[in-house]
Write a protein that holds these residues in place. Sequence first.
Motif, mmCIF file in Angstrom:
data_model
loop_
_atom_site.group_PDB
_atom_site.id
_atom_site.type_symbol
_atom_site.label_atom_id
_atom_site.label_comp_id
_atom_site.label_asym_id
_atom_site.label_seq_id
_atom_site.Cartn_x
_atom_site.Cartn_y
_atom_site.Cartn_z
ATOM 1 N N VAL A 1 -6.772 1.375 9.877
ATOM 2 C CA VAL A 1 -7.766 2.629 9.018
ATOM 3 C C VAL A 1 -7.975 3.627 9.056
ATOM 4 N N ARG A 2 -8.293 3.488 10.445
ATOM 5 C CA ARG A 2 -8.497 5.791 11.127
ATOM 6 C C ARG A 2 -7.407 5.906 10.842
ATOM 7 N N ASP A 3 -6.308 5.087 11.272
ATOM 8 C CA ASP A 3 -5.079 6.392 11.731
ATOM 9 C C ASP A 3 -4.087 6.544 10.283
ATOM 10 N N GLY B 1 -18.318 14.099 11.241
ATOM 11 C CA GLY B 1 -18.538 12.893 10.938
ATOM 12 C C GLY B 1 -19.101 12.272 12.051
ATOM 13 N N ARG B 2 -18.221 11.439 12.349
ATOM 14 C CA ARG B 2 -18.664 10.624 13.611
ATOM 15 C C ARG B 2 -17.690 11.130 14.858
ATOM 16 N N ASP B 3 -16.187 11.227 14.088
ATOM 17 C CA ASP B 3 -15.145 11.649 15.673
ATOM 18 C C ASP B 3 -14.540 12.759 15.968
ATOM 19 N N MET B 4 -15.313 13.709 14.694
ATOM 20 C CA MET B 4 -14.622 15.040 14.610
ATOM 21 C C MET B 4 -13.947 15.686 15.768
ATOM 22 N N ALA C 1 -28.313 -1.122 12.617
ATOM 23 C CA ALA C 1 -27.424 -1.964 12.499
ATOM 24 C C ALA C 1 -26.169 -0.889 12.660
ATOM 25 N N ARG C 2 -26.072 0.156 11.086
ATOM 26 C CA ARG C 2 -24.970 1.355 11.003
ATOM 27 C C ARG C 2 -24.511 1.909 12.783
ATOM 28 N N ASP C 3 -25.933 2.125 13.108
ATOM 29 C CA ASP C 3 -25.862 2.527 14.417
ATOM 30 C C ASP C 3 -24.371 1.920 15.474
ATOM 31 N N TYR D 1 -14.674 7.815 4.326
ATOM 32 C CA TYR D 1 -15.130 5.977 4.936
ATOM 33 C C TYR D 1 -15.613 5.591 3.785
ATOM 34 N N ARG D 2 -16.647 6.107 2.693
ATOM 35 C CA ARG D 2 -17.343 6.118 1.324
ATOM 36 C C ARG D 2 -16.488 5.710 0.146
ATOM 37 N N VAL D 3 -15.876 6.700 0.186
ATOM 38 C CA VAL D 3 -14.392 6.156 -1.175
ATOM 39 C C VAL D 3 -13.600 5.125 -1.086
ATOM 40 N N ASP E 1 -16.181 16.476 4.891
ATOM 41 C CA ASP E 1 -17.449 15.484 4.265
ATOM 42 C C ASP E 1 -16.339 13.942 4.716
ATOM 43 N N SER E 2 -16.728 13.735 6.380
ATOM 44 C CA SER E 2 -14.977 13.147 5.912
ATOM 45 C C SER E 2 -16.013 11.152 6.190
ATOM 46 N N GLY E 3 -17.391 11.093 5.992
ATOM 47 C CA GLY E 3 -17.844 9.653 6.222
ATOM 48 C C GLY E 3 -17.664 9.802 4.315
ATOM 49 N N ARG F 1 -22.805 -0.390 14.904
ATOM 50 C CA ARG F 1 -21.445 -0.581 15.075
ATOM 51 C C ARG F 1 -20.656 0.527 15.038
ATOM 52 N N ASP F 2 -21.308 1.634 14.859
ATOM 53 C CA ASP F 2 -20.711 2.832 15.017
ATOM 54 C C ASP F 2 -20.558 2.823 16.388
ATOM 55 N N ARG F 3 -21.085 2.574 17.075
ATOM 56 C CA ARG F 3 -21.249 3.198 18.419
ATOM 57 C C ARG F 3 -20.197 2.593 19.222
ATOM 58 N N GLY F 4 -20.635 0.821 18.676
ATOM 59 C CA GLY F 4 -19.685 0.117 19.923
ATOM 60 C C GLY F 4 -19.006 -0.535 19.467
ATOM 61 N N ARG F 5 -17.521 0.307 18.299
ATOM 62 C CA ARG F 5 -16.012 -0.481 17.963
ATOM 63 C C ARG F 5 -15.372 0.448 18.815
ATOM 64 N N SER F 6 -14.433 -0.521 18.863
ATOM 65 C CA SER F 6 -13.556 -0.112 19.952
ATOM 66 C C SER F 6 -12.589 1.380 20.025
HETATM 67 O O1 C5P Z 1 -21.632 10.406 7.745
HETATM 68 P P1 C5P Z 1 -21.551 9.204 6.525
HETATM 69 O O2 C5P Z 1 -22.915 8.580 6.792
HETATM 70 O O3 C5P Z 1 -21.722 9.650 5.138
HETATM 71 O O4 C5P Z 1 -20.629 8.116 7.068
HETATM 72 C C1 C5P Z 1 -19.925 6.568 6.208
HETATM 73 C C2 C5P Z 1 -19.855 5.589 7.599
HETATM 74 O O5 C5P Z 1 -18.315 6.063 7.778
HETATM 75 C C3 C5P Z 1 -20.288 5.830 8.866
HETATM 76 O O6 C5P Z 1 -21.264 4.880 8.928
HETATM 77 C C4 C5P Z 1 -19.662 5.494 9.708
HETATM 78 O O7 C5P Z 1 -18.742 4.169 9.916
HETATM 79 C C5 C5P Z 1 -18.118 6.177 8.879
HETATM 80 N N1 C5P Z 1 -17.560 7.192 10.179
HETATM 81 C C6 C5P Z 1 -16.808 7.266 10.555
HETATM 82 N N2 C5P Z 1 -16.335 8.458 10.782
HETATM 83 C C7 C5P Z 1 -16.274 9.370 10.590
HETATM 84 C C8 C5P Z 1 -17.289 9.325 9.286
HETATM 85 C C9 C5P Z 1 -18.174 8.291 8.929
HETATM 86 O O8 C5P Z 1 -16.647 5.820 11.173
HETATM 87 N N3 C5P Z 1 -15.447 10.606 11.163
#
Ligand code: C5P
Length: 223
Positions: free
Chosen positions: A103-105, A124-127, A174-176, A38-40, A33-35, A178-183
């Motif tokens: 951070v992602r690195d 996740g988002r980028d698995m 808002a979260r979408d 990032y949450r932690v 659960d990669s999210g 940011r998640d879709r628009g990041r570089s």
């Molecule tokens: O999936 P979840 O809602 O727990 O993810 C929380 C946030 O973590 C997402 O909105 C996203 O910004 C970030 N995330 C990410 N890449 C992932 C998983 C989560 O950037 N692989």
Amino acid sequence: MPVPVITIDGPSGTGKGTIAELLSDRLGWRCLDSGALYRVLGLAAERRGVSLDDADAVAEVAADLPVDFVSGRVLLDGEDVSEAIRTEQAGMAASRVAVHPPVRDALLQRQRAMACPPGLVADGRDMGTVVFPLAPLKIFLDASAEVRADRRYKQLKGKGLDANLPDLVEDIRARDARDRGRSVAPLCAADDAVIVDSTVMSIEAVLDRVLKEVRRVFPELVL
Ligand code: C5P
């Protein structure tokens, strides 16, 4: 032999976490659960008084983040933070720390190290695009923002928590954005992903659809 990996990406509220768990149980594979990572990280940075916008400082926290996943619980420095990381605020903090390339690195190897036999389901988002680009099966789960907010609303109400539907729709948008628009590693489907729109599907129907793909790609698995 490479460890088989199935990636499940998509925006929040599509049910991908539930699908990833059900699928990993069914296969007897590990689940990432990669999210939650990032949450932690967002929580750990806030607790240490680090600004979520300070890429290098947050990356430093990420580099030796004392997080453990034990029996379905998430531990930060030994403390069970499973509930604390599920709030809307924690989701927003996660999405703020997730925009920073360093951070992602810093979290990349930790995620890749989760791939061990017999296999891994990674949510996740980028698995499928960044972390496991060679995964033989990539699923991208999508659903309308309204339906995702409505699911979240029912989930919160079900827990007896306060919730406001228009606010949830706004938070999700808002979260979408940011998640879709990041570089770096923006939320998008990999070219070779199977796209499943769950807007009008039940969890059971989505799982059936995903299992059909699993049988196609891994005919040797008995499901
Ligand atoms: O999936 P979840 O809602 O727990 O993810 C929380 C946030 O973590 C997402 O909105 C996203 O910004 C970030 N995330 C990410 N890449 C992932 C998983 C989560 O950037 N692989």
